[in-house]
Write an enzyme that holds these catalytic residues in place. Sequence first.
Site, PDB file in Angstrom:
ATOM      1  CD  GLU A 202       8.386   1.233  10.681  1.00 14.49           C
ATOM      2  OE1 GLU A 202       7.185   1.723   9.979  1.00 14.49           O
ATOM      3  OE2 GLU A 202       9.069   0.517  10.279  1.00 14.49           O
TER       4      GLU A 202
ATOM      5  CD  GLU B 276       2.403   0.117  10.557  1.00 12.04           C
ATOM      6  OE1 GLU B 276       1.249  -0.177  10.227  1.00 12.04           O
ATOM      7  OE2 GLU B 276       2.671   0.617   9.296  1.00 12.04           O
TER       8      GLU B 276
ATOM      9  CB  CYS C 291      -2.277   0.482   8.821  1.00  7.46           C
ATOM     10  SG  CYS C 291      -1.367  -0.904   7.782  1.00  7.46           S
TER      11      CYS C 291
ATOM     12  CG  ASN D 205      -0.502  -0.167   2.620  1.00 11.94           C
ATOM     13  OD1 ASN D 205       0.698  -0.427   2.882  1.00 11.94           O
ATOM     14  ND2 ASN D 205      -1.169   0.279   3.462  1.00 11.94           N
TER      15      ASN D 205
HETATM   16  C1  SIN Z   1       0.582   2.099   6.494  1.00 15.58           C
HETATM   17  O1  SIN Z   1      -0.693   1.985   6.062  1.00 15.58           O
HETATM   18  O2  SIN Z   1       0.878   1.078   7.132  1.00 15.58           O
HETATM   19  C2  SIN Z   1       1.133   3.442   6.879  1.00 15.58           C
HETATM   20  C3  SIN Z   1       0.356   4.509   6.713  1.00 15.58           C
HETATM   21  C4  SIN Z   1       1.089   6.017   6.668  1.00 15.58           C
HETATM   22  O3  SIN Z   1       2.197   5.790   6.814  1.00 15.58           O
HETATM   23  O4  SIN Z   1       0.647   6.922   6.831  1.00 15.58           O
END
Ligand code: SIN
Length: 475
Positions: free
Chosen positions: A455, A247, A281, A148
């Site tokens: 992170e 994550e 996410c 993604n």
């Molecule tokens: C993710 O969907 O794992 C990361 C989303 C983000 O860094 O904003």
Amino acid sequence: MTNPVHHLLHPDAFDAAGLAVTNPADGSIVATVRRYDVAALTAIVESADAARHAWAARTAKERSDVLRAWFNAMVENAEALALLMTLESGKPLEESRGEVRYGAGYIEWFSEEARRAYGEVIPSFAPGKRVLTLRQPVGTCAAITPWNFPLAMITRKVAPALAAGCSIVVKPAEATPLSALALEALAHRAGVPRDLFRVAPAVRSSEAGDLFCSHPLVRKISFTGSTEVGKVIMAKAAAQVKRLSLELGGNAPFVVFDDADIARAVDGAMASRFRNAGQTCVCANRFLVQDGVHDAFVAALTARVDALRVADGQAVPGAMGSLIDGKAVTRVAGLVEAAVGEGAREVSHGHDGPARGAFHRPVVLAGVTPAMAIAHEEIFGPVAPVIRFTDEADALRIANDTPFGLAAYVYTADVARQWRMMEGLEYGMVGVNDGLISSEVAPFGGVKESGFGREGSSHGLADYMSIKYCLVGGL
Ligand code: SIN
């Protein structure tokens, strides 16, 4: 523009009999790349381990300079990287450009943090003794990254690893290896030693995961992906007590109180829910809206969703792009159907995208209750379920009623309530009156079954370093 695939990748990344990468917006093949079996992956891990000692022995300034050169190379190739990302992921070009900036930001940030990996001198507990700490690289690391964010999820693992003095091997997602391979080629051209950082698409993903969990030279694994797979990695890595950063999945509540600025909340909802067609996410996964503004919020959100264009992100500026593949479309359609079967109402009339690609219309579902399955599933698609609530305690109870704890959002003008919600929400990240919270300067990560480790920020560097306590006596 010249074809970004051939312009950016190493010539030896290609293999006509290898992994075919498909453009989800139209089903065409973008490129066919080389894959690595277990024996080849083992050799890559071992070479990475051999390369790390000389790298760790360089000064922090030298490591910082190499990372800065990599950042510059990304900036110089930003447009080609964005186009490549759109081709393999279906992400709208404007969002891909944003991800290139976001991903490069991690390299720039950690090139700066590389020089700040300070130890400490601690006031001693006894005369004639001195107490100090050194921060040292964890060792050889492995990363398993998702489709993604084909680029930023790599830079936010690789840049801190290299800044700390580690080596790292990345297994990119099967659907999106091209951005990863382009990043690798740019890193090598910028001066990152070849064996120190490798991107290795695997013949079989599970074999790569098993190798990373079982090879004694891999001291740390960083994984971004589903909670289900994260648990398997955690169990397997336990045998060698490897360091982990996980994550994992989320189920982000987006809470709108009666005193919220509704126009701002709707802007935040659109940005948070429909970014990357809902495939992040941290996307708002459940909208909890207080009685007094419920109908106005649903009406305003629905109007915006109905106006959303759905198209090939390369061809139509400002449109929502495709999902990653046909399976994702079927899954999202099934969730919507099940919710409607349980009594939810589809109040929007979102546009379907072109029939040829992996598109799903954007949806607003009203009348959702916390008991429905859709309130507990990570949707990972362009669907906004709206749940009505009465008071703050009710909102907090519904918001926290999930095993996940990645991101949460709250819209309220009441400063005292903002603090109560920031403190009461059991999440690793909380956005107050804002739907976009990700940045290289901030610690990204979750609690509960959304994982652990951070992170970005200075914490992101600490995740790739061990603290060594040293006592000097006889002074
Ligand atoms: C993710 O969907 O794992 C990361 C989303 C983000 O860094 O904003």
